[in-house]
Motif scaffolding. Structure first.
Motif, PDB file in Angstrom:
ATOM      1  N   ARG A 150       0.798  -1.233   0.000  1.00 51.09           N
ATOM      2  CA  ARG A 150       0.000   0.000   0.000  1.00 51.09           C
ATOM      3  C   ARG A 150       0.827   1.278   0.000  1.00 51.09           C
ATOM      4  NH1 ARG A 150      -0.808   2.365   5.060  1.00 51.09           N
ATOM      5  NH2 ARG A 150       0.139   1.231   6.802  1.00 51.09           N
ATOM      6  N   HIS A 151       2.031   1.258   0.561  1.00 48.67           N
ATOM      7  CA  HIS A 151       2.864   2.469   0.574  1.00 48.67           C
ATOM      8  C   HIS A 151       3.458   2.774  -0.808  1.00 48.67           C
ATOM      9  CE1 HIS A 151       2.488   3.156   4.768  1.00 48.67           C
ATOM     10  NE2 HIS A 151       3.172   2.107   5.147  1.00 48.67           N
ATOM     11  N   TRP A 152       3.465   1.771  -1.677  1.00 52.88           N
ATOM     12  CA  TRP A 152       4.173   1.937  -2.945  1.00 52.88           C
ATOM     13  C   TRP A 152       3.279   1.818  -4.181  1.00 52.88           C
ATOM     14  CZ3 TRP A 152       5.843  -1.322   1.064  1.00 52.88           C
ATOM     15  CH2 TRP A 152       6.890  -0.792   1.829  1.00 52.88           C
ATOM     16  N   PHE A 153       2.158   1.125  -4.062  1.00 52.65           N
ATOM     17  CA  PHE A 153       1.324   0.885  -5.238  1.00 52.65           C
ATOM     18  C   PHE A 153      -0.162   1.010  -4.904  1.00 52.65           C
ATOM     19  CE2 PHE A 153       5.245  -1.341  -6.331  1.00 52.65           C
ATOM     20  CZ  PHE A 153       5.415  -0.999  -7.669  1.00 52.65           C
ATOM     21  N   ALA A 154      -0.917   1.326  -5.928  1.00 49.40           N
ATOM     22  CA  ALA A 154      -2.377   1.289  -5.839  1.00 49.40           C
ATOM     23  C   ALA A 154      -2.884   0.223  -6.801  1.00 49.40           C
ATOM     24  CB  ALA A 154      -2.963   2.648  -6.213  1.00 49.40           C
ATOM     25  N   LYS A 155      -3.959  -0.424  -6.441  1.00 51.18           N
ATOM     26  CA  LYS A 155      -4.523  -1.463  -7.302  1.00 51.18           C
ATOM     27  C   LYS A 155      -5.182  -0.837  -8.518  1.00 51.18           C
ATOM     28  CE  LYS A 155      -8.517  -3.463  -6.701  1.00 51.18           C
ATOM     29  NZ  LYS A 155      -9.655  -4.214  -6.152  1.00 51.18           N
ATOM     30  N   SER A 156      -4.772  -1.291  -9.697  1.00 49.54           N
ATOM     31  CA  SER A 156      -5.440  -0.881 -10.925  1.00 49.54           C
ATOM     32  C   SER A 156      -6.503  -1.899 -11.305  1.00 49.54           C
ATOM     33  CB  SER A 156      -4.430  -0.733 -12.062  1.00 49.54           C
ATOM     34  OG  SER A 156      -5.084  -0.434 -13.274  1.00 49.54           O
TER      35      SER A 156
END
Length: 883
Positions: free
Chosen positions: A847-853
């Motif tokens: 969660r600190h590095w990516f968001a779900k596409s």
């Protein structure tokens, strides 16, 4: 200052067995002396008021709740409530040389814990929860803030310092029982180090790395150098059973490596003079033993336990804008000064020992990522890049630049000045979007002089940051002198974040979106021609391997997510299916895998190989087999070791002899290029199976099930030549781009050349998957593992680590974020089972590095069994797309 300091504290309700009074004694060590000074003359009532607890009963309940000793709890409360004046504290690292944990690795560029504490207490409000330090060094901000129950999120570009911080955090999170054990083990190690090293050989790859990196440079005497190579082997062995103990010993080596060398750290690292060599000559084992004992003392006697969970956000603060889902209440940092110090060159021996640099260009790759603060940080490409726009934001900077352009003794100096301030502005401008309202920004910085031109770093930064922050205060902390004896200053800059309305960025439109939607709708890999068992380039079948991703899936993922000519990494590359498909499609590909057989196979697949080199390597193997005999220990091993059956049960006696000797040949003549790896990959394929080419009795080509049938001699060289020649019958396409594979743990620091990626596409081990190291045990044995390795090394594999905690993926997500281009994509092919929803778990970690596409589920009923009886408990495949 040394020893312990004591203060009594009276509680009317305190009673203990054999106690003659109602007082308890608070013990302070040397590092806590400033606190002792503050309270030594306080009355009992004042002390109780300061900690906010009136009765021993209340104190004891809180201590049990926090799992602390009474002594430790009282000191934690004191530290939280005692105030320090900034002017009264030492802003340099000098006082840290005697402080437990701080003294483990001397870092003269750092500042003292008391100084950081004074900054927090003076400038930050009590409700501060999260501090960010973009240049954290050895972690002073982390541990100082933790004493006040404030979490630190941080960045640090140097892998040596990353390693030290991570190890300190791990130790400070452990229980007293574990600390006692580690301390005892360290003392045992220190007391018998000389004898212990006699049992270990030199680590040959580390020796080869030294030659690659440093050429003919001599940094150690011969005895010391050999001891270091043996220490590497010794630490590797310890790591199999006790990772934390191995890491602490490693820090002791890192702290000793300059003192026992021909080098000296004085500003930059340099060679010692003849007089210094005579005067400062140290015994390497004696010095290291002393350091280990010192660390054992700290671990045993330093009662402090970490209260918070620090988060390593990104290594490179210049990429802080890539981070997701974080809110920061304050920034405290001391960025690199504009002083020409070469931070990576100064730690090159430490980086070498940690295996973080292995190739000739690795130091350059690291330096190119860092904040431009030294002349050597200015690359040829950077020399042509000047941020003209920044001059419009600071007349002071423009004037300094013009003066240096006309008078500097090195034309890179004005470029360095421009790049430094441009990059600093970028870091702090991007940070502004993560800051809470009116968050404080505290920067400890020093000015510089180049060729007689004064560079007032503090004043220029005030100019450059005014668009994002309100300037509050500048305070001179210390005067210092430059090399030409001119006065310089160390300043403290205080800013406050402006109340800027955060704009929500519209979702980006991705180039791959439409093709991805088509894939989800049509599932092309399930239809002809892609669904054929033999679809794809024949070299995909170079060596059978359980858990291998279908080439058709790899093909479509690469076509969708990687632009033509783009760059891709698979951090769980296995036998190279994704990198090979990328190479076939004209993309630059990288792969990482911990398995040595998989590394050999993937390297052979993703490369252009030469038959003449293969043939030469086979001839050397043939000669070795002809001229050597099996040792008694080798024959005993194959009779007694195996999983489905003993190894000897798989082969006719003459064939078994040839396999044993070929295995020893491999150990003594490791492949030096992809063509030689192709030979080994081919041999691994024919090692067992049910076809005429297989060297074993009838088994299975993927999993070496218990063999059946007659014992029949099969000539290893004859079968091997056939397999290698078969490989060369199938041409590679003209636009094939060779990839590069790395044999290492994907959770460790990635090779520096892996950068600027368009995509990371990978299929990590499924939570409920069959263990790869057991499914491939015979091939792993052939490449060097022994029975002891199967008992000990399995815990190094991520399929074992993830069963304990999915946090093992944090480093993988963080490094993926940093190595991807802005707008790059991470695609994970996962397995969902009744026991574990991997996509759900990994989304939490990322969660600190990516968001779900996107998250897409595919039924797995169509998957083939290939005759394998146990396919695991996976119910569906998940495609998790992260941006």
């Amino acid at each position: 200052m040394s020893g312990q300091y004591y203060k009594s504290l009276y509680f009317a309700d305190f009673s203990a067995r054999n106690a003659k009074s109602k007082t308890i004694t608070i013990a302070f060590n040397a590092s806590e002396y400033p606190y002792f000074q503050k309270i030594r003359k306080m009355s009992n009532q004042d002390l109780r008021d300061l900690i906010g607890i009136d009765t021993y009963y209340q104190l004891n309940i809180l201590a049990e709740k926090e799992d602390r000793t009474i002594n430790n709890l009282i000191k934690r409360l004191l530290k939280k409530n005692i105030s320090f004046d900034v002017e009264a504290t030492d802003p340099t690292f000098a006082t840290s040389k005697t402080i437990p944990f701080q003294r483990w690795y001397p870092y003269i560029e750092g500042y003292s814990p008391d100084y950081v504490l004074s900054l927090i207490k003076t400038y930050l409000p009590p409700e501060t929860d999260v501090i960010y330090d973009p240049f954290v060094g050895t972690g002073t901000t982390i541990f100082s803030a933790d004493g006040l129950d404030i979490t630190t999120v941080y960045s640090e570009i140097n892998p040596v310092l990353q390693f030290i911080i991570d190890t300190k955090i791990s130790i400070l999170k452990t229980s007293n029982t574990i600390r006692q054990k580690i301390s005892n083990d360290l003392r045992e190690t220190a007391n018998h180090l000389s004898k212990t090293l006699l049992k270990y050989g030199v680590e040959h790859q580390l020796n080869e790395n030294y030659k690659t990196l440093f050429g003919s440079s001599v940094y150690f005497d011969e005895i010391t150098y050999n001891n270091l190579l043996k220490l590497r082997s010794f630490i590797d062995a310890i790591k199999l059973s006790d990772t934390l103990l191995a890491d602490v010993i490693t820090i002791a080596v890192l702290a000793s490596i300059i003192p026992i060398s021909f080098l000296k750290k004085q500003g930059d690292v340099r060679f010692k003079t003849t007089k210094e060599l005579l005067r400062e000559k140290v015994d390497s084992i004696g010095y290291l033993s002393m350091k280990i004992n010192e660390m054992a003392d700290d671990i045993l006697n330093y009662e402090y336990k970490l209260n918070t969970n620090p988060v390593f956000l990104v290594a490179n603060a210049k990429k802080i804008g890539f981070v997701k889902d974080i809110s920061i209440d304050a920034i405290i940092t001391s960025p690199p000064y504009l002083n020409g110090t070469n931070y990576f060159r100064n730690t090159k021996l430490e980086l070498w020992f940690l295996r973080y640099i292995q190739f000739a260009d690795d130091l350059r790759f690291l330096r190119n990522q860092a904040l431009t603060s030294g002349i050597n940080d200015v690359t040829q490409s950077a020399s042509a890049v000047i941020d003209i726009g920044i001059f419009n934001r600071s007349d002071l900077l423009k004037n300094v630049y013009e003066k240096l352009k006309n008078s500097a003794y090195d034309k890179r100096i004005p470029v360095m000045i421009n790049n430094y301030f441009s990059e600093m502005r970028t870091v702090f401008s991007e940070l502004s979007s993560f800051l809470s309202n009116k968050a404080k920004v505290i920067i400890d910085i020093g000015d510089s002089i180049f060729g007689g031109v004064h560079v007032p770093t503090d004043d220029i930064l005030i100019d450059l940051l005014k668009d994002y922050y309100n300037f509050v205060e500048k305070k001179e902390v210390r005067k210092r002198r430059s090399k030409n004896n001119m006065f310089l200053r160390q300043s403290l800059l205080i800013f406050e974040a402006k109340s800027i309305k955060k704009t929500v960025k519209a979702p980006l439109g991705f180039y791959w979106q439409s093709e991805w939607n088509i894939f989800k709708t049509t599932l092309p890999h399930q239809s002809l021609p892609y669904s054929k068992k033999t679809w794809g380039h024949p070299n995909h079948s170079l060596c059978s391997y359980q858990g291998k991703l279908k080439p058709a899936i790899a093909y479509h993922l690469v076509k969708i997510f990687v632009p033509k000519g783009g760059k891709i990494l698979d951090p769980f590359s296995g036998v190279g299916t994704i990198p090979f498909e990328s190479a076939l499609n004209g993309c630059v590909s990288y792969g990482i895998d911990i398995s040595l057989p998989a590394f050999y196979i993937a390297s052979a697949k993703a490369s252009n190989n030469a038959l003449i080199i293969c043939d030469d390597y086979i001839k050397k193997m043939q000669l070795y087999i002809a001229n050597n005999a099996c040792a008694a220990g080798e024959l005993e091993e194959v009779k007694n070791f195996g999983f489905n059956k003993a190894i000897a049960e798989y082969y006719e006696k003459k064939t078994l002899r040839e396999i044993i000797l070929a295995r020893r040949f491999l150990k003594e003549n490791k492949p030096q290029n992809s063509s030689e790896m192709l030979v080994i990959a081919s041999l691994l394929h024919i090692l067992h199976g049910n076809r005429p080419y297989a060297l074993s009795r009838r088994s299975h080509p993927i999993v070496p099930y218990a063999p059946q049938g007659e014992f029949e001699y099969k000539d290893i060289i004859e079968k091997l030549r056939w397999k290698v020649e078969k490989y060369f019958k199938d041409d590679l396409p003209v636009d094939f781009v060779p990839g590069k594979m790395f044999n290492q743990d994907s959770a460790s620091v990635w090779p520096q050349e892996i950068d600027n990626l368009d995509a990371v596409i990978t299929s990590p081990p499924f939570f409920d998957s069959t263990r790869f190291y057991l499914a491939n045990w015979l091939r792993i044995w052939f490449t060097g593992w022994t029975e002891d390795d199967f008992n000990n090394k399995v815990n190094l594999f991520i399929e074992e680590k993830q069963k304990i905690n999915f946090s093992v993926y944090e480093n993988i997500f963080r490094q993926s974020r940093e190595r991807l281009k802005k707008g790059g994509v991470l695609v994970l092919h996962l397995g969902k089972s009744k026991k574990c929803d991997m996509a759900e778990e990994l989304q939490k970690v990322s969660r600190h590095w990516f968001a779900k596409s996107d998250l897409f589920l595919e039924n797995v009923e169509h998957c083939e069994s290939h005759g394998i009886r146990d396919k695991g408990t996976v119910t569906s495949h998940q495609y998790l797309v992260l941006v």
